[in-house]
Design a protein around this motif. Structure first.
Motif, PDB file in Angstrom:
ATOM      1  N   ASP A  61      18.944  -6.005 -10.004  1.00  0.00           N
ATOM      2  CA  ASP A  61      19.323  -7.382  -9.692  1.00  0.00           C
ATOM      3  C   ASP A  61      18.192  -8.122  -8.992  1.00  0.00           C
ATOM      4  OD1 ASP A  61      22.163  -7.175 -10.491  1.00  0.00           O
ATOM      5  OD2 ASP A  61      22.279  -5.773  -8.813  1.00  0.00           O
ATOM      6  N   LEU A  62      17.249  -7.366  -8.418  1.00  0.00           N
ATOM      7  CA  LEU A  62      16.157  -7.975  -7.654  1.00  0.00           C
ATOM      8  C   LEU A  62      15.017  -6.976  -7.550  1.00  0.00           C
ATOM      9  CD1 LEU A  62      15.046 -10.235  -5.704  1.00  0.00           C
ATOM     10  CD2 LEU A  62      16.159  -8.958  -3.845  1.00  0.00           C
ATOM     11  N   LEU A  63      13.794  -7.482  -7.658  1.00  0.00           N
ATOM     12  CA  LEU A  63      12.595  -6.699  -7.378  1.00  0.00           C
ATOM     13  C   LEU A  63      11.944  -7.263  -6.126  1.00  0.00           C
ATOM     14  CD1 LEU A  63      10.232  -4.706  -8.071  1.00  0.00           C
ATOM     15  CD2 LEU A  63       9.257  -6.580  -9.429  1.00  0.00           C
ATOM     16  N   VAL A  64      11.659  -6.404  -5.154  1.00  0.00           N
ATOM     17  CA  VAL A  64      10.932  -6.798  -3.950  1.00  0.00           C
ATOM     18  C   VAL A  64       9.634  -6.016  -3.922  1.00  0.00           C
ATOM     19  CG1 VAL A  64      10.934  -6.844  -1.431  1.00  0.00           C
ATOM     20  CG2 VAL A  64      13.054  -7.303  -2.674  1.00  0.00           C
ATOM     21  N   THR A  65       8.520  -6.729  -3.871  1.00  0.00           N
ATOM     22  CA  THR A  65       7.217  -6.079  -3.764  1.00  0.00           C
ATOM     23  C   THR A  65       6.604  -6.385  -2.412  1.00  0.00           C
ATOM     24  OG1 THR A  65       5.889  -7.926  -4.622  1.00  0.00           O
ATOM     25  CG2 THR A  65       6.888  -6.431  -6.244  1.00  0.00           C
ATOM     26  N   SER A  66       5.690  -5.523  -1.988  1.00  0.00           N
ATOM     27  CA  SER A  66       4.918  -5.802  -0.776  1.00  0.00           C
ATOM     28  C   SER A  66       3.453  -5.562  -1.075  1.00  0.00           C
ATOM     29  CB  SER A  66       5.370  -4.920   0.394  1.00  0.00           C
ATOM     30  OG  SER A  66       5.078  -3.563   0.159  1.00  0.00           O
ATOM     31  N   GLY A  67       2.629  -6.505  -0.584  1.00  0.00           N
ATOM     32  CA  GLY A  67       1.192  -6.421  -0.807  1.00  0.00           C
ATOM     33  C   GLY A  67       0.761  -7.177  -2.046  1.00  0.00           C
ATOM     34  N   GLY A  68      -0.538  -7.483  -2.099  1.00  0.00           N
ATOM     35  CA  GLY A  68      -1.112  -8.085  -3.294  1.00  0.00           C
ATOM     36  C   GLY A  68      -0.799  -9.544  -3.501  1.00  0.00           C
ATOM     37  N   VAL A  69      -0.531 -10.312  -2.411  1.00  0.00           N
ATOM     38  CA  VAL A  69      -0.168 -11.725  -2.581  1.00  0.00           C
ATOM     39  C   VAL A  69      -1.058 -12.668  -1.769  1.00  0.00           C
ATOM     40  CG1 VAL A  69       2.233 -11.218  -3.135  1.00  0.00           C
ATOM     41  CG2 VAL A  69       1.589 -11.594  -0.749  1.00  0.00           C
ATOM     42  N   SER A  70      -2.105 -12.152  -1.128  1.00  0.00           N
ATOM     43  CA  SER A  70      -2.952 -13.006  -0.296  1.00  0.00           C
ATOM     44  C   SER A  70      -3.994 -13.730  -1.147  1.00  0.00           C
ATOM     45  CB  SER A  70      -3.617 -12.172   0.799  1.00  0.00           C
ATOM     46  OG  SER A  70      -2.642 -11.657   1.687  1.00  0.00           O
ATOM     47  N   ALA A  71      -5.016 -14.285  -0.480  1.00  0.00           N
ATOM     48  CA  ALA A  71      -5.979 -15.127  -1.176  1.00  0.00           C
ATOM     49  C   ALA A  71      -7.229 -14.370  -1.597  1.00  0.00           C
ATOM     50  CB  ALA A  71      -6.372 -16.302  -0.277  1.00  0.00           C
ATOM     51  N   GLY A  72      -7.341 -13.079  -1.287  1.00  0.00           N
ATOM     52  CA  GLY A  72      -8.555 -12.343  -1.583  1.00  0.00           C
ATOM     53  C   GLY A  72      -8.607 -11.820  -3.001  1.00  0.00           C
ATOM     54  N   ALA A  73      -9.642 -11.010  -3.265  1.00  0.00           N
ATOM     55  CA  ALA A  73      -9.754 -10.340  -4.558  1.00  0.00           C
ATOM     56  C   ALA A  73      -8.816  -9.137  -4.592  1.00  0.00           C
ATOM     57  CB  ALA A  73     -11.197  -9.886  -4.779  1.00  0.00           C
ATOM     58  N   TYR A  74      -8.547  -8.623  -5.785  1.00  0.00           N
ATOM     59  CA  TYR A  74      -7.703  -7.443  -5.988  1.00  0.00           C
ATOM     60  C   TYR A  74      -6.275  -7.657  -5.481  1.00  0.00           C
ATOM     61  CZ  TYR A  74     -12.407  -5.510  -6.396  1.00  0.00           C
ATOM     62  OH  TYR A  74     -13.719  -5.294  -6.734  1.00  0.00           O
ATOM     63  N   GLU A  75      -5.765  -8.885  -5.637  1.00  0.00           N
ATOM     64  CA  GLU A  75      -4.381  -9.157  -5.259  1.00  0.00           C
ATOM     65  C   GLU A  75      -3.529  -8.930  -6.504  1.00  0.00           C
ATOM     66  OE1 GLU A  75      -3.578  -9.449  -2.272  1.00  0.00           O
ATOM     67  OE2 GLU A  75      -5.488  -9.960  -1.300  1.00  0.00           O
ATOM     68  N   VAL A  76      -3.130  -7.675  -6.722  1.00  0.00           N
ATOM     69  CA  VAL A  76      -2.590  -7.261  -8.008  1.00  0.00           C
ATOM     70  C   VAL A  76      -1.271  -7.952  -8.341  1.00  0.00           C
ATOM     71  CG1 VAL A  76      -1.416  -5.237  -7.029  1.00  0.00           C
ATOM     72  CG2 VAL A  76      -2.037  -5.265  -9.455  1.00  0.00           C
ATOM     73  N   VAL A  77      -0.395  -8.159  -7.361  1.00  0.00           N
ATOM     74  CA  VAL A  77       0.896  -8.789  -7.642  1.00  0.00           C
ATOM     75  C   VAL A  77       0.682 -10.230  -8.098  1.00  0.00           C
ATOM     76  CG1 VAL A  77       3.109  -9.485  -6.660  1.00  0.00           C
ATOM     77  CG2 VAL A  77       2.088  -7.295  -6.011  1.00  0.00           C
ATOM     78  N   LYS A  78      -0.145 -10.949  -7.370  1.00  0.00           N
ATOM     79  CA  LYS A  78      -0.422 -12.334  -7.733  1.00  0.00           C
ATOM     80  C   LYS A  78      -1.116 -12.408  -9.095  1.00  0.00           C
ATOM     81  CE  LYS A  78      -1.695 -15.244  -4.506  1.00  0.00           C
ATOM     82  NZ  LYS A  78      -2.515 -15.979  -3.511  1.00  0.00           N
ATOM     83  N   ASP A  79      -2.101 -11.559  -9.322  1.00  0.00           N
ATOM     84  CA  ASP A  79      -2.823 -11.592 -10.590  1.00  0.00           C
ATOM     85  C   ASP A  79      -1.904 -11.272 -11.766  1.00  0.00           C
ATOM     86  OD1 ASP A  79      -5.099 -12.152  -9.143  1.00  0.00           O
ATOM     87  OD2 ASP A  79      -5.861 -10.086  -9.185  1.00  0.00           O
ATOM     88  N   ALA A  80      -1.016 -10.315 -11.597  1.00  0.00           N
ATOM     89  CA  ALA A  80      -0.133  -9.914 -12.687  1.00  0.00           C
ATOM     90  C   ALA A  80       0.922 -10.968 -12.985  1.00  0.00           C
ATOM     91  CB  ALA A  80       0.534  -8.584 -12.342  1.00  0.00           C
ATOM     92  N   PHE A  81       1.589 -11.465 -11.952  1.00  0.00           N
ATOM     93  CA  PHE A  81       2.706 -12.386 -12.171  1.00  0.00           C
ATOM     94  C   PHE A  81       2.258 -13.809 -12.474  1.00  0.00           C
ATOM     95  CE2 PHE A  81       5.816  -9.619  -9.515  1.00  0.00           C
ATOM     96  CZ  PHE A  81       5.973  -8.783 -10.600  1.00  0.00           C
ATOM     97  N   ARG A  82       1.084 -14.209 -11.995  1.00  0.00           N
ATOM     98  CA  ARG A  82       0.602 -15.549 -12.322  1.00  0.00           C
ATOM     99  C   ARG A  82       0.414 -15.706 -13.832  1.00  0.00           C
ATOM    100  NH1 ARG A  82      -3.915 -17.486  -7.866  1.00  0.00           N
ATOM    101  NH2 ARG A  82      -2.524 -18.826  -6.647  1.00  0.00           N
ATOM    102  N   GLY A  83      -0.014 -14.636 -14.466  1.00  0.00           N
ATOM    103  CA  GLY A  83      -0.207 -14.705 -15.908  1.00  0.00           C
ATOM    104  C   GLY A  83       1.087 -14.915 -16.671  1.00  0.00           C
TER     105      GLY A  83
END
Length: 397
Positions: free
Chosen positions: A239-261
């Protein structure tokens, strides 16, 4: 920059009320009622005695001391109770049905305890020590309201009014995933630059405390393809996915890079500290909330955004933590323009700050029992100032 209230609303909008299911009382502890529950019987179900003593007519005992014959014994559970004749008493036990004609119960302590003839040494006022049918709750009345959490007292009431099963909201199924190439499972040896993964344990416990069912996904390194493959293999059951990490402004922010696409998760800055970088949206139609990776940031973000959304979806009438006023035992400072959530110890109307504001100070978090809330427009508060605190259950004592 998004306000705390705006992001709370965005996260809450992701989760709809959960489906209803009926469960037996033995499996209902901690659940939340989906509909009102009515009493199948009245409480009490019949007029009965509130004391061990003697059922009597007040007109016969008002002149106490007076001896009267004991013509019946009425233990609890007796069903063939006969009317009380004038000039007599019935010995009666607590909870036993009151004989017709009795209008007072004389406690045994006010008598000589006789079994054939009893001396009534003192007469209580008429109507004393009686429990009248329906005085607690009437048959057909609402016993428990929709949205009520089912604790010990609520389950006891449900059983007492003859309810064997209750309608509840299904528990939300929550996937928890931490990211970071630096993470190592606790108990394994650490290499330089590595840390033990702790956020998933923290968040699983937080989900369960909120009433959900949590499942840890094995944490993944900072690799977009591996991250998406891990997530998509499991999403259909959640019903929900909660992730931690990978959402800041630096390089190697895997959650942001994956979901932005994918274009379905929005990443924002929220005017709060800790926990500024946040994300919310959907992946393959499943709600997703992305939290920052520092442990305190992840915990505070869950408390402020995810916990109330889960509890609201469960149907809680009061989804938020209890908020109370307190006086500061010492001064504190806060950055302008950001709502501060500081770890604190609340004790009898006062609160003291626990540790500094750093979002990595998890040992200080474990010693806190509240979060001190400092508004965005406040930068300095002296000792003795009034603040609001959010009380956190389950903190170390």
């Amino acid at each position: 920059m998004r306000t705390v209230e705006e992001h709370r609303a965005a996260v809450a909008a992701l989760l709809s009320p959960l489906p209803e299911e009926e469960v037996p009382l033995g499996a209902a502890h901690g659940r939340v009622l989906a509909r009102d529950v009515t009493a199948a019987v009245a409480l009490p179900g019949f007029d009965n005695s509130a004391m061990d003593g003697y059922a009597a007519r007040w007109a016969d005992v008002r002149a106490a001391p007076v001896p009267l014959p004991v013509v019946e014994d009425i233990p609890a559970g007796r069903t063939d109770v006969v009317p009380l004749a004038p000039g007599t008493v019935h010995r009666i036990m607590t909870g036993a049905p009151l004989p017709p004609g009795a209008d007072v119960v004389v406690p045994v302590e006010l008598t000589d305890g006789g079994t054939d003839v009893v001396e009534i040494r003192e007469a209580p006022p008429p109507g004393s020590h009686l429990r009248m049918a329906g005085e607690d709750i009437a048959r057909g009345a609402v016993a428990l309201q929709a949205g009520s959490p089912l604790g010990a007292a609520q389950l006891g009431l449900a059983a007492a009014v003859g309810v064997g099963a209750v309608p509840v909201r299904r528990r939300p199924r929550v996937l928890v995933l931490s990211t970071g190439s630096e993470l190592v499972a606790p108990g394994q040896p650490l290499l330089p630059g590595q840390i033990y993964e702790s956020n998933s344990r923290l968040l699983v416990a937080a989900v369960e405390d909120a009433g959900g069912e949590a499942r840890r996904l094995h944490f993944v390194p900072d690799d977009v393809d591996q991250f998406l493959a891990t997530v998509r293999a499991e999403l259909a059951s959640a019903d929900l996915l909660v992730t931690s990490g990978g959402v800041s402004a630096g390089a190697y922010e895997v959650v942001k890079d994956a979901f932005r696409g994918l274009g379905t998760v929005e990443f924002v800055k929220v005017s709060m500290q800790p926990g500024g970088p946040q994300g919310a949206g959907t992946v393959d139609g499943v709600p997703v909330v992305t939290l920052p990776g520092n442990p305190v940031s992840a915990f505070v973000s869950f408390e402020v955004f995810v916990r109330p959304a889960l509890r609201r979806a469960l149907g809680h009438l009061s989804p938020d933590r209890l908020r109370v006023p307190a006086r500061l035992t010492g001064p504190l400072r806060s950055p302008a323009g950001r709502r501060q959530f500081l770890r604190g110890r609340y004790d009898g109307g006062t609160v003291s700050q626990v540790g500094g504001p750093g979002s990595h100070l998890v040992a200080h978090l474990a010693r806190a029992n509240c979060l001190v809330v400092v508004p965005e427009d406040v930068t300095d508060l002296p000792a003795g100032a009034d603040v609001d605190v959010l009380l956190i259950e389950g903190a170390l004592q």
